[in-house]
Design a protein around this motif. Sequence first.
Motif, PDB file in Angstrom:
ATOM      1  N   MET A  83       0.825  -1.206   0.000  1.00 56.96           N
ATOM      2  CA  MET A  83       0.000   0.000   0.000  1.00 56.96           C
ATOM      3  C   MET A  83       0.863   1.262   0.000  1.00 56.96           C
ATOM      4  SD  MET A  83      -3.018  -0.970  -0.408  1.00 56.96           S
ATOM      5  CE  MET A  83      -3.528   0.747  -0.436  1.00 56.96           C
ATOM      6  N   VAL A  84       2.017   1.204   0.646  1.00 50.90           N
ATOM      7  CA  VAL A  84       2.939   2.344   0.615  1.00 50.90           C
ATOM      8  C   VAL A  84       3.381   2.612  -0.829  1.00 50.90           C
ATOM      9  CG1 VAL A  84       5.243   3.131   1.281  1.00 50.90           C
ATOM     10  CG2 VAL A  84       3.761   2.073   2.987  1.00 50.90           C
ATOM     11  N   GLU A  85       3.685   1.554  -1.567  1.00 52.67           N
ATOM     12  CA  GLU A  85       4.078   1.702  -2.979  1.00 52.67           C
ATOM     13  C   GLU A  85       2.943   2.306  -3.790  1.00 52.67           C
ATOM     14  OE1 GLU A  85       5.764  -1.703  -4.935  1.00 52.67           O
ATOM     15  OE2 GLU A  85       6.526  -2.497  -3.054  1.00 52.67           O
ATOM     16  N   ILE A  86       1.740   1.796  -3.581  1.00 54.38           N
ATOM     17  CA  ILE A  86       0.581   2.244  -4.369  1.00 54.38           C
ATOM     18  C   ILE A  86       0.284   3.713  -4.099  1.00 54.38           C
ATOM     19  CG2 ILE A  86      -1.929   1.980  -4.571  1.00 54.38           C
ATOM     20  CD1 ILE A  86      -1.428  -1.072  -4.223  1.00 54.38           C
ATOM     21  N   VAL A  87       0.269   4.094  -2.840  1.00 52.91           N
ATOM     22  CA  VAL A  87       0.005   5.492  -2.496  1.00 52.91           C
ATOM     23  C   VAL A  87       1.114   6.402  -3.029  1.00 52.91           C
ATOM     24  CG1 VAL A  87      -0.182   7.106  -0.575  1.00 52.91           C
ATOM     25  CG2 VAL A  87      -1.411   4.939  -0.490  1.00 52.91           C
ATOM     26  N   GLY A  88       2.336   5.913  -2.999  1.00 58.76           N
ATOM     27  CA  GLY A  88       3.445   6.690  -3.538  1.00 58.76           C
ATOM     28  C   GLY A  88       3.281   6.967  -5.023  1.00 58.76           C
ATOM     29  N   LEU A  89       2.827   5.958  -5.766  1.00 58.92           N
ATOM     30  CA  LEU A  89       2.583   6.149  -7.200  1.00 58.92           C
ATOM     31  C   LEU A  89       1.418   7.110  -7.433  1.00 58.92           C
ATOM     32  CD1 LEU A  89       2.987   2.469  -8.464  1.00 58.92           C
ATOM     33  CD2 LEU A  89       4.497   4.395  -8.977  1.00 58.92           C
ATOM     34  N   ALA A  90       0.357   6.943  -6.662  1.00 58.32           N
ATOM     35  CA  ALA A  90      -0.811   7.812  -6.827  1.00 58.32           C
ATOM     36  C   ALA A  90      -0.464   9.263  -6.532  1.00 58.32           C
ATOM     37  CB  ALA A  90      -1.937   7.341  -5.914  1.00 58.32           C
ATOM     38  N   SER A  91       0.455   9.483  -5.642  1.00 61.59           N
ATOM     39  CA  SER A  91       0.845  10.836  -5.250  1.00 61.59           C
ATOM     40  C   SER A  91       1.569  11.588  -6.362  1.00 61.59           C
ATOM     41  CB  SER A  91       1.729  10.790  -3.999  1.00 61.59           C
ATOM     42  OG  SER A  91       1.018  10.261  -2.897  1.00 61.59           O
ATOM     43  N   ARG A  92       1.922  10.870  -7.432  1.00 68.91           N
ATOM     44  CA  ARG A  92       2.549  11.528  -8.574  1.00 68.91           C
ATOM     45  C   ARG A  92       1.512  12.191  -9.485  1.00 68.91           C
ATOM     46  NH1 ARG A  92       7.062  13.160  -7.820  1.00 68.91           N
ATOM     47  NH2 ARG A  92       7.198  13.490 -10.067  1.00 68.91           N
ATOM     48  N   ALA A  93       0.249  12.151  -9.109  1.00 72.48           N
ATOM     49  CA  ALA A  93      -0.795  12.774  -9.928  1.00 72.48           C
ATOM     50  C   ALA A  93      -0.538  14.273 -10.068  1.00 72.48           C
ATOM     51  CB  ALA A  93      -2.164  12.537  -9.292  1.00 72.48           C
ATOM     52  N   PRO A  94      -0.916  14.842 -11.209  1.00 74.65           N
ATOM     53  CA  PRO A  94      -0.758  16.289 -11.382  1.00 74.65           C
ATOM     54  C   PRO A  94      -1.785  17.047 -10.558  1.00 74.65           C
ATOM     55  CG  PRO A  94      -1.914  15.361 -13.262  1.00 74.65           C
ATOM     56  CD  PRO A  94      -1.494  14.196 -12.407  1.00 74.65           C
ATOM     57  N   SER A  95      -1.448  18.271 -10.208  1.00 74.16           N
ATOM     58  CA  SER A  95      -2.390  19.133  -9.502  1.00 74.16           C
ATOM     59  C   SER A  95      -2.146  20.574  -9.903  1.00 74.16           C
ATOM     60  CB  SER A  95      -2.249  18.973  -7.982  1.00 74.16           C
ATOM     61  OG  SER A  95      -0.956  19.358  -7.553  1.00 74.16           O
ATOM     62  N   SER A  96      -3.166  21.399  -9.741  1.00 78.78           N
ATOM     63  CA  SER A  96      -3.072  22.797 -10.124  1.00 78.78           C
ATOM     64  C   SER A  96      -1.971  23.503  -9.339  1.00 78.78           C
ATOM     65  CB  SER A  96      -4.419  23.488  -9.868  1.00 78.78           C
ATOM     66  OG  SER A  96      -4.335  24.867 -10.137  1.00 78.78           O
ATOM     67  N   MET A  97      -0.980  24.006 -10.044  1.00 73.93           N
ATOM     68  CA  MET A  97       0.127  24.765  -9.448  1.00 73.93           C
ATOM     69  C   MET A  97       0.793  24.005  -8.300  1.00 73.93           C
ATOM     70  SD  MET A  97      -1.490  28.622  -9.661  1.00 73.93           S
ATOM     71  CE  MET A  97      -3.153  28.093  -9.185  1.00 73.93           C
ATOM     72  N   ASN A  98       0.807  22.657  -8.440  1.00 73.10           N
ATOM     73  CA  ASN A  98       1.466  21.771  -7.469  1.00 73.10           C
ATOM     74  C   ASN A  98       0.874  21.893  -6.066  1.00 73.10           C
ATOM     75  OD1 ASN A  98       3.426  19.745  -6.871  1.00 73.10           O
ATOM     76  ND2 ASN A  98       4.740  21.291  -5.939  1.00 73.10           N
ATOM     77  N   THR A  99      -0.417  22.171  -5.966  1.00 73.62           N
ATOM     78  CA  THR A  99      -1.037  22.325  -4.651  1.00 73.62           C
ATOM     79  C   THR A  99      -1.193  20.997  -3.914  1.00 73.62           C
ATOM     80  OG1 THR A  99      -3.165  22.320  -5.814  1.00 73.62           O
ATOM     81  CG2 THR A  99      -2.266  24.462  -5.153  1.00 73.62           C
ATOM     82  N   GLN A 100      -1.339  19.881  -4.648  1.00 70.53           N
ATOM     83  CA  GLN A 100      -1.467  18.557  -4.040  1.00 70.53           C
ATOM     84  C   GLN A 100      -2.439  18.592  -2.849  1.00 70.53           C
ATOM     85  OE1 GLN A 100       2.340  16.345  -3.661  1.00 70.53           O
ATOM     86  NE2 GLN A 100       3.309  18.143  -4.607  1.00 70.53           N
ATOM     87  N   PRO A 101      -3.719  18.898  -3.081  1.00 70.66           N
ATOM     88  CA  PRO A 101      -4.661  19.122  -1.985  1.00 70.66           C
ATOM     89  C   PRO A 101      -5.242  17.860  -1.356  1.00 70.66           C
ATOM     90  CG  PRO A 101      -5.800  19.367  -4.064  1.00 70.66           C
ATOM     91  CD  PRO A 101      -4.349  19.119  -4.403  1.00 70.66           C
ATOM     92  N   TRP A 102      -4.841  16.696  -1.845  1.00 73.47           N
ATOM     93  CA  TRP A 102      -5.438  15.440  -1.390  1.00 73.47           C
ATOM     94  C   TRP A 102      -4.688  14.843  -0.205  1.00 73.47           C
ATOM     95  CZ3 TRP A 102      -3.276  15.889  -6.407  1.00 73.47           C
ATOM     96  CH2 TRP A 102      -1.953  15.416  -6.503  1.00 73.47           C
ATOM     97  N   ASN A 103      -5.380  13.956   0.492  1.00 76.69           N
ATOM     98  CA  ASN A 103      -4.786  13.122   1.535  1.00 76.69           C
ATOM     99  C   ASN A 103      -5.358  11.720   1.384  1.00 76.69           C
ATOM    100  OD1 ASN A 103      -3.683  15.498   3.337  1.00 76.69           O
ATOM    101  ND2 ASN A 103      -5.831  15.974   2.954  1.00 76.69           N
ATOM    102  N   PHE A 104      -4.546  10.713   1.662  1.00 76.49           N
ATOM    103  CA  PHE A 104      -4.983   9.320   1.611  1.00 76.49           C
ATOM    104  C   PHE A 104      -4.922   8.721   3.014  1.00 76.49           C
ATOM    105  CE2 PHE A 104      -2.790   9.600  -2.696  1.00 76.49           C
ATOM    106  CZ  PHE A 104      -3.971   9.776  -3.404  1.00 76.49           C
TER     107      PHE A 104
END
Length: 224
Positions: A26-47
């Motif tokens: 799950m650490v690997e999977i979340v790490g890959l998902a965290s590479r998703a693009p976001s507006s101006m690199n805001t990365q507003p999500w949490n898992f």
Amino acid sequence: MDHESLVQSRRSTRGFRDEVVPRELMVEIVGLASRAPSSMNTQPWNFHVVSGSPLERIRGGNTERMLAGEAVDREITVASHGYQGVHRERQIEIAVQLFEAMGIERHDAERRQDWVMRGFRQFDAPVSVVVTVDADLADDTIAHFDCGAATYGLVLAATSKGLGCVINGQGIMQSSVVRDHASIPDDEVIMTCVAMGWPDHDFVANDVVSRRVADNVSFVGFEG
């Protein structure tokens, strides 16, 4: 797996084996998902990756409240009138496909009810990933878009590792239950969750492939 094969092979998995998913995976999977693009690199999500007894308590609380007829308790805004028009038609179409695959007849109220309850139990998956957005961006549509990108990244990452998953809005119908047992901080808003685990290949609904819309693309400025 190349990207095209990965996208084409992805399915909404609704039946899982009773088998633990390792934390390391799950650490690997979340790490890959965290590479998703976001507006101006805001990365507003949490898992929030939930398993074991906390997830069982979430299942129990969701089921108990829904069976008791309590009002839906989501933290996100949805259309008060539900899906309408072509969107309702697509919703019904996939429901019919799933019921036919499972052999659930229209008059079989007990099995239809059980199917609905499976959604509130997060399809008995061994893992649920609760996706939240930072509360100060709760009304920011761009942040919602970014969370959607991250959630799709999560699904593709899981698929690439051999897991099955389904984005499951039913799993957060009683968001206060989820918030309590998943220890969601007060400065985050629950958006959705993803049920995840090793797919049960004998569960026939896992083979259902939804029809893709073909008339919602336009091309402007291309020759020919």
